[in-house]
Design a protein around this motif. Structure first.
Motif, mmCIF file in Angstrom:
data_model
loop_
_atom_site.group_PDB
_atom_site.id
_atom_site.type_symbol
_atom_site.label_atom_id
_atom_site.label_comp_id
_atom_site.label_asym_id
_atom_site.label_seq_id
_atom_site.Cartn_x
_atom_site.Cartn_y
_atom_site.Cartn_z
ATOM 1 N N HIS A 1 38.104 44.781 53.318
ATOM 2 C CA HIS A 1 38.736 44.496 52.010
ATOM 3 C C HIS A 1 37.948 43.381 51.318
ATOM 4 O O HIS A 1 38.241 42.199 51.482
ATOM 5 N N ILE A 2 36.934 43.798 50.546
ATOM 6 C CA ILE A 2 36.056 42.843 49.857
ATOM 7 C C ILE A 2 35.870 43.289 48.406
ATOM 8 O O ILE A 2 35.622 44.463 48.129
ATOM 9 N N HIS A 3 36.026 42.336 47.500
ATOM 10 C CA HIS A 3 35.809 42.612 46.067
ATOM 11 C C HIS A 3 34.404 42.209 45.653
ATOM 12 O O HIS A 3 33.843 41.265 46.204
ATOM 13 N N THR A 4 33.869 42.894 44.661
ATOM 14 C CA THR A 4 32.583 42.500 44.097
ATOM 15 C C THR A 4 32.840 41.915 42.707
ATOM 16 O O THR A 4 33.979 41.844 42.235
ATOM 17 N N VAL A 5 31.774 41.574 42.060
ATOM 18 C CA VAL A 5 31.801 41.070 40.690
ATOM 19 C C VAL A 5 32.457 42.076 39.733
ATOM 20 O O VAL A 5 32.937 41.703 38.666
ATOM 21 N N LEU A 6 32.531 43.317 40.135
ATOM 22 C CA LEU A 6 33.115 44.343 39.255
ATOM 23 C C LEU A 6 34.633 44.180 39.093
ATOM 24 O O LEU A 6 35.187 44.515 38.049
ATOM 25 N N SER A 7 35.308 43.656 40.097
ATOM 26 C CA SER A 7 36.747 43.400 39.946
ATOM 27 C C SER A 7 36.925 42.280 38.927
ATOM 28 O O SER A 7 36.206 41.280 38.986
ATOM 29 N N PRO A 8 37.907 42.414 38.002
ATOM 30 C CA PRO A 8 38.061 41.374 36.987
ATOM 31 C C PRO A 8 38.292 39.985 37.596
ATOM 32 O O PRO A 8 37.849 38.975 37.065
ATOM 33 N N CYS A 9 38.962 39.963 38.751
ATOM 34 C CA CYS A 9 39.265 38.700 39.417
ATOM 35 C C CYS A 9 38.178 38.319 40.427
ATOM 36 O O CYS A 9 38.267 37.289 41.081
ATOM 37 N N GLY A 10 37.164 39.172 40.577
ATOM 38 C CA GLY A 10 36.073 38.878 41.514
ATOM 39 C C GLY A 10 35.108 37.877 40.886
ATOM 40 O O GLY A 10 34.802 37.952 39.704
ATOM 41 N N ASP A 11 34.634 36.931 41.693
ATOM 42 C CA ASP A 11 33.732 35.909 41.188
ATOM 43 C C ASP A 11 32.400 36.542 40.750
ATOM 44 O O ASP A 11 31.940 37.512 41.341
ATOM 45 N N LEU A 12 31.807 35.954 39.711
ATOM 46 C CA LEU A 12 30.505 36.458 39.238
ATOM 47 C C LEU A 12 29.419 36.339 40.306
ATOM 48 O O LEU A 12 28.397 37.002 40.255
ATOM 49 N N GLU A 13 29.660 35.466 41.282
ATOM 50 C CA GLU A 13 28.693 35.310 42.384
ATOM 51 C C GLU A 13 28.752 36.453 43.395
ATOM 52 O O GLU A 13 27.901 36.539 44.278
#
Lengths: 111, 246
Positions: free
Chosen positions: B9-21
């Motif tokens: 369960h990992i978000h990328t920059v594509l998720s609105p709440c995902g960090d730009l890093e």
């Protein structure tokens, strides 16, 4: 006030649970978080929600609520209809928003 | 059997709440450096960054499972993980059909950008990915299983957007491969609180939105090799496979 009376006075649709139309309504509860309703709703209340899932009926039954009112023209899921008929707790519907129907019900019950 | 440190369960920059890093290149590099063997990419209601992460992971010997974190109409968050990109593509089509169309305002909700290997933005998605699908949690589950995917309700112990917060109790017709608990939760406490029997596997993943979250939270999968089929067997505890929350 009986469920049948609020149906007439507020122009609600009856989806299911017709055998429960004589239930007495003592108040209302408004929530879309089922865990909250489990904890805080009271017996005899009409529950205003936009959740159409079948778990709604199990909780309405557990809390012995008088009826469920779905807002914004939403319709119950088929399993929800089945449980409503089994439990004799009516599922009703309105085209109004939660704010509007809650306001009208509050006014009606506090006349 | 071998042990694989797994965080699905990992978000990328594509998720609105995902960090730009949280770019694909950064994720695979940190995951690998911090000792993870298998990661799952699960952005909110989109799968469009998975393929690049998978490709970059291959170079580092890191297994990347493509997936998604869906929001059902009841606003229950759940993970879908897929074996290949054909299934993923079909699932993306399902999302496109069912996600509510609400324009994203990056100032309010955050950026939703697909980036390339060099961290250049190649696409910004217009519709808010934090919106919900217009289908029930059961219908989402059925679609995942129809595509031979793995279905795991996310962070079930959280007070919002979890199976229990939204639906009060476990829906009788829902078929899950496991339930995910959040990073600070204790398995025994969660089992007691929600009365979850041992026939249901619990896993702990990071739900990482920031680089700092990566590598700290994982579940150990005891299995033969880092493949999708082995993951499924381990979740079902078949043929001597098992899982362990450290």
């Amino acid at each position: 006030m009986k469920v049948s009376e609020i149906i007439e006075k507020l122009g609600l649709t009856v989806f299911s649970g017709r055998k429960g139309l004589d239930r007495e309504i003592t108040g209302g509860y408004v929530s879309d978080l089922l865990s909250d309703v489990m904890g805080n709703a009271q017996e005899g209340q009409a529950w205003i929600t936009l959740q159409v899932h079948q778990n709604v009926m199990a909780i309405a039954s557990l809390k012995d609520m008088a009826a469920v009112i779905l807002v914004n023209n939403l319709e119950p899921h088929e399993n929800t209809v089945r449980h409503s008929d089994d439990e004799n707790i009516p599922v009703l519907g309105t085209c109004l928003s939660t704010f509007e129907i809650a306001g009208k019900l509050y006014q009606l019950l506090n006349q | 059997m071998k042990s694989f440190r797994t965080d699905l369960h990992i978000h990328t920059v594509l998720s609105p709440c995902g960090d730009l890093e949280m770019s694909p290149v950064r994720i695979v590099s940190l995951a690998s450096k911090r000792g993870l063997d298998i990661i799952g990419i699960t952005d909110h209601n989109t799968t469009k960054q998975c393929e690049l992460v998978w490709k970059l992971g291959q170079r580092l010997g890191l297994t990347v499972i493509p997936g998604c974190e869906m929001t059902s109409r009841e606003e229950v968050h759940c993970l879908g993980l897929f074996e290949d990109f054909d299934a993923l593509k079909e699932f993306q089509h399902f999302i496109d059909q069912h996600l509510a169309i609400i324009p994203n305002d990056p100032a309010l909700f955050g950026y939703q950008v697909v980036v390339d290997e060099a961290e250049n933005i190649i696409e910004a998605l217009d519709n808010y990915l934090g919106a919900s699908l217009d289908v029930s949690v059961e219908e989402v589950e059925q679609k995942v299983h129809e595509l031979y995917g793995i279905f795991i309700p996310a962070h079930i112990d959280r007070p919002r957007n979890s199976l229990y917060s939204q639906l009060g109790f476990f829906p009788p017709e829902l078929k899950v491969d496991a339930l995910q608990i959040s990073k600070l939760a204790k398995e025994i406490t969660v089992r007691e609180k929600y009365k979850i029997g041992t026939e249901i596997t619990l896993v702990k993943f990071s739900d990482a939105h920031y680089p700092d979250d990566l590598g700290k939270t994982f579940t150990v999968f005891e299995m033969e090799e880092p493949t999708f089929e082995e993951l499924r067997k381990a979740l079902l505890r078949e043929d001597g496979r098992s899982i362990r929350i450290p």
